[in-house]
Design a protein around this motif. Structure first.
Motif, mmCIF file in Angstrom:
data_model
loop_
_atom_site.group_PDB
_atom_site.id
_atom_site.type_symbol
_atom_site.label_atom_id
_atom_site.label_comp_id
_atom_site.label_asym_id
_atom_site.label_seq_id
_atom_site.Cartn_x
_atom_site.Cartn_y
_atom_site.Cartn_z
ATOM 1 N N UNK A 30 48.576 33.697 40.899
ATOM 2 C CA UNK A 30 48.062 35.052 40.671
ATOM 3 C C UNK A 30 47.080 35.058 39.508
ATOM 4 N N UNK A 31 47.407 34.367 38.431
ATOM 5 C CA UNK A 31 46.510 34.348 37.265
ATOM 6 C C UNK A 31 45.199 33.640 37.584
ATOM 7 N N UNK A 32 45.261 32.573 38.354
ATOM 8 C CA UNK A 32 44.031 31.902 38.781
ATOM 9 C C UNK A 32 43.200 32.845 39.644
ATOM 10 N N UNK A 33 43.865 33.613 40.487
ATOM 11 C CA UNK A 33 43.173 34.600 41.315
ATOM 12 C C UNK A 33 42.518 35.683 40.479
ATOM 13 N N UNK A 34 43.231 36.203 39.491
ATOM 14 C CA UNK A 34 42.675 37.234 38.604
ATOM 15 C C UNK A 34 41.422 36.712 37.918
ATOM 16 N N UNK A 35 41.510 35.526 37.323
ATOM 17 C CA UNK A 35 40.364 34.962 36.608
ATOM 18 C C UNK A 35 39.190 34.704 37.549
ATOM 19 N N UNK A 36 39.480 34.201 38.728
ATOM 20 C CA UNK A 36 38.417 33.904 39.691
ATOM 21 C C UNK A 36 37.706 35.170 40.152
ATOM 22 N N UNK A 37 38.478 36.182 40.481
ATOM 23 C CA UNK A 37 37.885 37.443 40.941
ATOM 24 C C UNK A 37 37.124 38.108 39.796
ATOM 25 N N UNK A 38 37.714 38.116 38.612
ATOM 26 C CA UNK A 38 37.048 38.729 37.460
ATOM 27 C C UNK A 38 35.760 37.991 37.112
ATOM 28 N N UNK A 39 35.712 36.699 37.351
ATOM 29 C CA UNK A 39 34.504 35.909 37.068
ATOM 30 C C UNK A 39 33.352 36.315 37.992
ATOM 31 N N UNK A 40 33.684 36.794 39.185
ATOM 32 C CA UNK A 40 32.670 37.180 40.162
ATOM 33 C C UNK A 40 32.022 38.520 39.859
ATOM 34 N N UNK A 41 32.610 39.323 38.967
ATOM 35 C CA UNK A 41 32.104 40.669 38.689
ATOM 36 C C UNK A 41 32.137 40.935 37.190
ATOM 37 N N UNK A 42 31.393 41.933 36.745
ATOM 38 C CA UNK A 42 31.452 42.317 35.336
ATOM 39 C C UNK A 42 32.835 42.821 34.979
ATOM 40 N N UNK A 43 33.399 43.618 35.862
ATOM 41 C CA UNK A 43 34.759 44.103 35.696
ATOM 42 C C UNK A 43 35.341 44.407 37.066
ATOM 43 N N UNK A 44 36.657 44.382 37.140
ATOM 44 C CA UNK A 44 37.332 44.621 38.414
ATOM 45 C C UNK A 44 38.482 45.597 38.173
ATOM 46 N N UNK A 45 38.704 46.458 39.123
ATOM 47 C CA UNK A 45 39.728 47.495 38.986
ATOM 48 C C UNK A 45 41.093 46.957 39.414
ATOM 49 N N UNK A 46 42.128 47.403 38.733
ATOM 50 C CA UNK A 46 43.508 46.971 38.967
ATOM 51 C C UNK A 46 43.877 47.036 40.449
ATOM 52 N N UNK A 47 43.602 48.154 41.088
ATOM 53 C CA UNK A 47 43.972 48.324 42.500
ATOM 54 C C UNK A 47 43.291 47.313 43.408
#
Length: 118
Positions: A30-47
């Protein structure tokens, strides 16, 4: 790279296995997923993260606390209209940690690919 039980010459340092470079904080799915997704965008929403990673609110919150406590992400709370929102962004430290994790995984894959070619 040839794996041996001991260095070829006394005093030579044995290279560590690529898995030794994996960071337990980053490597968790999950943490790898969070970092990967967040890296693709300036910011990402919790939902959005919750949906993409198929986790519960509580589970995602626990992982975000670990990442935030390690300085790998920043969280910002606010409102979109009347609805409370939490936005997550990756920090410079988080980018470096993710890059190091990806490099360790590449080295592991390369090691296994070259072993399988024989």
């Amino acid at each position: 790279m040839k794996a041996t039980a001991a260095p070829a010459h006394p005093g030579d340092a044995q290279p560590l296995h690529p898995t030794q470079a994996l960071d337990d904080t980053v490597h968790q799915r999950v943490r790898l997923g969070v970092l990967s997704i967040a890296r693709e965008a300036d910011q990402v929403e919790f939902g959005f993260l919750k949906h993409q990673l198929a986790v519960t609110d509580g589970n995602l919150s626990r992982h975000l606390k670990v990442l935030e406590g390690s300085g790998l992400i920043a969280m910002r709370k606010g409102y979109e209209g009347r609805r409370p929102r939490t936005w997550i962004s990756i920090t410079s430290k988080g980018k470096r940690a993710l890059d190091a994790e990806i490099q360790a995984l590449r080295e592991l894959v390369h090691r296994l690919d070259t072993r399988g070619a024989h």
